[in-house]
Scaffold this active site. Structure first.
Site, PDB file in Angstrom:
ATOM      1  CD1 TRP A 186      -2.341  -1.838   0.085  1.00 13.68           C
ATOM      2  CD2 TRP A 186      -3.429  -0.731   1.701  1.00 13.68           C
ATOM      3  NE1 TRP A 186      -3.609  -2.360   0.175  1.00 13.68           N
ATOM      4  CE2 TRP A 186      -4.293  -1.699   1.161  1.00 13.68           C
ATOM      5  CE3 TRP A 186      -3.876   0.074   2.738  1.00 13.68           C
ATOM      6  CZ2 TRP A 186      -5.598  -1.884   1.615  1.00 13.68           C
ATOM      7  CZ3 TRP A 186      -5.182  -0.098   3.205  1.00 13.68           C
ATOM      8  CH2 TRP A 186      -6.029  -1.067   2.638  1.00 13.68           C
ATOM      9  CG  HIS A 209       9.554  -1.010  -2.839  1.00 17.35           C
ATOM     10  ND1 HIS A 209       9.597   0.152  -3.579  1.00 17.35           N
ATOM     11  CD2 HIS A 209       8.510  -1.722  -3.304  1.00 17.35           C
ATOM     12  CE1 HIS A 209       8.601   0.134  -4.458  1.00 17.35           C
ATOM     13  NE2 HIS A 209       7.935  -1.000  -4.323  1.00 17.35           N
ATOM     14  CD  GLU A 267       7.909   3.302  -4.463  1.00 18.36           C
ATOM     15  OE1 GLU A 267       7.339   3.109  -3.386  1.00 18.36           O
ATOM     16  OE2 GLU A 267       7.348   3.117  -5.567  1.00 18.36           O
ATOM     17  CB  SER A 288       2.247  -1.587 -14.127  1.00 17.33           C
ATOM     18  OG  SER A 288       2.860  -0.351 -13.805  1.00 17.33           O
ATOM     19  N   GLY A 302       1.355  -2.831  -6.276  1.00 16.98           N
ATOM     20  CA  GLY A 302       1.241  -1.538  -5.614  1.00 16.98           C
ATOM     21  C   GLY A 302      -0.142  -0.946  -5.828  1.00 16.98           C
ATOM     22  N   GLY A 303      -0.262  -0.070  -6.806  1.00 22.94           N
ATOM     23  CA  GLY A 303      -1.498   0.687  -7.054  1.00 22.94           C
ATOM     24  C   GLY A 303      -2.758  -0.167  -7.070  1.00 22.94           C
TER      25      GLY A 303
HETATM   26  C1  PEP Z   1       5.268  -1.836  -6.008  1.00 21.59           C
HETATM   27  O1  PEP Z   1       5.124  -0.819  -5.358  1.00 21.59           O
HETATM   28  O2  PEP Z   1       5.947  -2.760  -5.543  1.00 21.59           O
HETATM   29  C2  PEP Z   1       4.614  -1.927  -7.322  1.00 21.59           C
HETATM   30  C3  PEP Z   1       4.867  -2.964  -8.072  1.00 21.59           C
HETATM   31  O3  PEP Z   1       3.780  -0.894  -7.669  1.00 21.59           O
HETATM   32  P1  PEP Z   1       2.767  -0.867  -8.923  1.00 21.59           P
HETATM   33  O4  PEP Z   1       2.016  -2.175  -8.919  1.00 21.59           O
HETATM   34  O5  PEP Z   1       1.877   0.312  -8.656  1.00 21.59           O
HETATM   35  O6  PEP Z   1       3.582  -0.714 -10.151  1.00 21.59           O
END
Ligand code: PEP
Length: 242
Positions: A12, A95, A97, A203, A224-225
């Protein structure tokens, strides 16, 4: 060959207030009879509430990061022991980020993974190349280097590896099925333990989950999203149904 249990994990990130626990409530039907694992890693502020409120479901909960140390003068940080103490079972480490915005090196990620294991948590260790590294054709070397330097030095450790190409995270860009397959096969050949779960992240959505999850060396997804809304996450969870 041992069947590797699929893991669908939601990250999240810095999203989620108390009211969003309702999204998890709506996942109860999709996760009731799952023959695979479903995990949500909400922000620390609501993690205990999630664990207590959904203790009777099959959904597991985890942290998005932990410190390398058990306790001490580290203002604002959370230790793996603290996560374990409230009932978390997993923690994401490394991660992209965290690697990017907090300058975490693979050595730090390895120490975090070892701290997680020492506390009795399963670390999800993230690796992945940037757009520039892929364009230079260095993606396999980069990912192998990250894996070699980030994996815990612990015998018989249970950990998960998430391959997340940095350019595909939160951008709507997904690696092609061929690229995902080749990278996951490369990682499978590279690691020692052949039963380690390898997740793909970047994604992932209801529309592409089935194709990605059906690849031989993809044992789940880190989302993620699309994990923030029950409807979107349930589509991915349902795509994992064998
Ligand atoms: C993530 O944050 O690990 C990720 C894969 O994000 P998203 O699915 O939004 O690309």
């Amino acid at each position: 060959m041992t069947k590797i249990r699929t893991l669908i994990a939601g990250n999240w990130k810095m999203n989620g207030l108390k009211a969003d626990l309702d999204e998890i409530k709506q996942l109860e039907a999709a996760t009731a009879h799952a023959d695979y694992d479903v995990l949500i890693c909400p922000p620390f502020t609501i993690l205990p509430m999630c664990i207590w409120q959904f203790s009777k479901t099959t959904i597991a909960f985890g942290g998005q990061d932990c410190h390398t140390q058990k306790s001490g003068a580290f203002t604002g940080d959370i230790s793996a022991a603290m996560l374990k103490d409230i009932g978390a079972t997993y923690v994401i480490v490394g991660h992209s980020e965290r690697r990017q915005y907090h300058r975490e090196t693979s050595a730090v990620v390895k120490a975090k993974a070892e701290a997680a294991l020492a506390a009795g948590l399963t670390p999800i260790i993230c690796v992945g190349e940037t757009k520039e590294q892929r364009e230079a054709g260095k993606q396999y070397d980069v990912v192998k280097e990250q894996i070699a330097a980030s994996l815990p030095d612990v015998a018989n450790a249970d950990f998960v590896i998430a391959y997340e190409p940095v350019w595909a995270i939160g951008t709507g860009l997904v690696a092609s099925i061929d690229d995902i397959a080749t990278m996951h096969n490369t990682i499978r050949d590279f690691i020692e333990v052949k039963t380690t779960r390898l997740l793909y992240g970047g994604s992932v959505k209801g529309t592409n989950a089935k194709d990605i999850l059906s690849l031989e060396n993809v044992n789940g997804a880190l989302v993620g999203g699309a994990s923030l809304k029950a409807k979107d996450f349930a589509e991915i969870i349902n795509a994992a149904r064998s």
